[in-house]
Design an enzyme around this catalytic site. Structure first.
Site, PDB file in Angstrom:
ATOM      1  N   ASP A   1      -3.739   5.702   2.352  1.00 53.82           N
ATOM      2  CA  ASP A   1      -3.162   4.390   2.609  1.00 53.82           C
ATOM      3  C   ASP A   1      -3.952   3.714   3.729  1.00 53.82           C
ATOM      4  O   ASP A   1      -3.833   4.091   4.894  1.00 53.82           O
ATOM      5  CB  ASP A   1      -1.692   4.580   3.018  1.00 53.82           C
ATOM      6  CG  ASP A   1      -1.025   3.306   3.506  1.00 53.82           C
ATOM      7  OD1 ASP A   1      -1.671   2.241   3.504  1.00 53.82           O
ATOM      8  OD2 ASP A   1       0.153   3.372   3.896  1.00 53.82           O
TER       9      ASP A   1
ATOM     10  N   ASP B   1     -10.464  -1.169   8.747  1.00 51.03           N
ATOM     11  CA  ASP B   1     -10.294  -1.291  10.199  1.00 51.03           C
ATOM     12  C   ASP B   1     -11.443  -2.087  10.807  1.00 51.03           C
ATOM     13  O   ASP B   1     -11.231  -2.967  11.648  1.00 51.03           O
ATOM     14  CB  ASP B   1     -10.237   0.098  10.840  1.00 51.03           C
ATOM     15  CG  ASP B   1      -8.920   0.799  10.606  1.00 51.03           C
ATOM     16  OD1 ASP B   1      -7.953   0.128  10.203  1.00 51.03           O
ATOM     17  OD2 ASP B   1      -8.843   2.015  10.827  1.00 51.03           O
TER      18      ASP B   1
ATOM     19  N   LYS C   1       0.815  -1.215   0.000  1.00 52.91           N
ATOM     20  CA  LYS C   1       0.000   0.000   0.000  1.00 52.91           C
ATOM     21  C   LYS C   1       0.847   1.263   0.000  1.00 52.91           C
ATOM     22  O   LYS C   1       0.615   2.176  -0.795  1.00 52.91           O
ATOM     23  CB  LYS C   1      -0.935  -0.003   1.212  1.00 52.91           C
ATOM     24  CG  LYS C   1      -1.963  -1.120   1.203  1.00 52.91           C
ATOM     25  CD  LYS C   1      -2.867  -1.063   2.412  1.00 52.91           C
ATOM     26  CE  LYS C   1      -2.111  -1.164   3.725  1.00 52.91           C
ATOM     27  NZ  LYS C   1      -1.323  -2.422   3.853  1.00 52.91           N
TER      28      LYS C   1
END
Length: 227
Positions: A105, A111, A40
């Protein structure tokens, strides 16, 4: 769809009730998603320099719970995920305020839908903590802008393990392969259902956009359409 790199472009967002309302704002928001070690940061740096867009990186180094979390996931999972949720929400407010096109990113959706979900499923986050986390996440989600394009970096776990070893971050070296396998499956399930925006899937175990001009051209051509 581009053939040389097998880049996949999908757009399930047109008829999705989850898609954020369209804005007349000319600024563009590119999101980059992918598991640990998928590449990433490298792709964010590459695209931000090529297209002159402002990068926003994941605040890993600032998380005061991360080292403890890797040592004892069950004890510190809620604390660590709550920190990331708050930090990502703050980051979203900052990128919304930027006068430039932006690229991020790792996203707030990862999450919750990948990392926190995995911890709950594995019994490393209690049902009470999970419900508290989800309630907050769902409230936050309604306040943030969906990306104009989501770039998903697809990378096999074997390659991820090699990259983790090569970059040598001490706290990552003891991550179990089983944990990485679970993350990979959750990522694939999430991407299969993703409908917030157009989606570009890059096979990062096969990319060499630094020295291979064909790879370079293919990536630039695909992403340029969304800017």
């Amino acid at each position: 769809m581009a053939d040389a790199l097998h880049i996949t472009e999908i757009d399930r967002s047109q008829n999705s009730p989850r898609r954020a309302a369209q804005s007349n704002d000319p600024r563009r928001y590119i999101a980059v998603a992918g598991s640990i070690g998928a590449g990433k940061s490298s792709i964010v740096e590459f695209l931000s320099q090529h297209f002159d867009v402002q990068p926003f990186f994941e605040p890993n180094e600032d998380n005061p719970y991360l080292e403890d979390f890797y040592e004892d996931m069950e004890r510190w999972s809620f604390h660590s995920q709550l920190y990331f949720l708050g930090a990502k929400f703050k980051l979203h407010k900052e990128l919304d305020a930027s006068p430039q096109n932006v690229i991020q990113d790792r996203t707030i959706w990862e999450d919750a839908e990948i990392f926190a979900q995995n911890l709950y499923q594995q019994g490393q986050m209690s049902a009470r903590d999970w419900q508290t986390y989800r309630n907050l996440y769902e409230s936050v989600q309604g306040e943030i802008r969906a990306p104009d394009v989501m770039i998903y970096l697809r990378c096999p776990v074997k390659t991820v393990r090699q990259r983790i070893a090569m970059r040598g971050r001490e706290m990552e070296q003891n991550i179990p392969t089983e944990y990485l396998n679970r993350l990979h499956k959750l990522y694939e399930n999430w991407i299969d259902a993703y409908d917030l925006s157009p989606l570009v899937i890059l096979p990062t175990d096969k990319l060499d956009y630094v020295t291979n001009l064909v790879d370079y051209h293919e990536i630039v051509t695909v992403i340029e359409k969304y800017l």
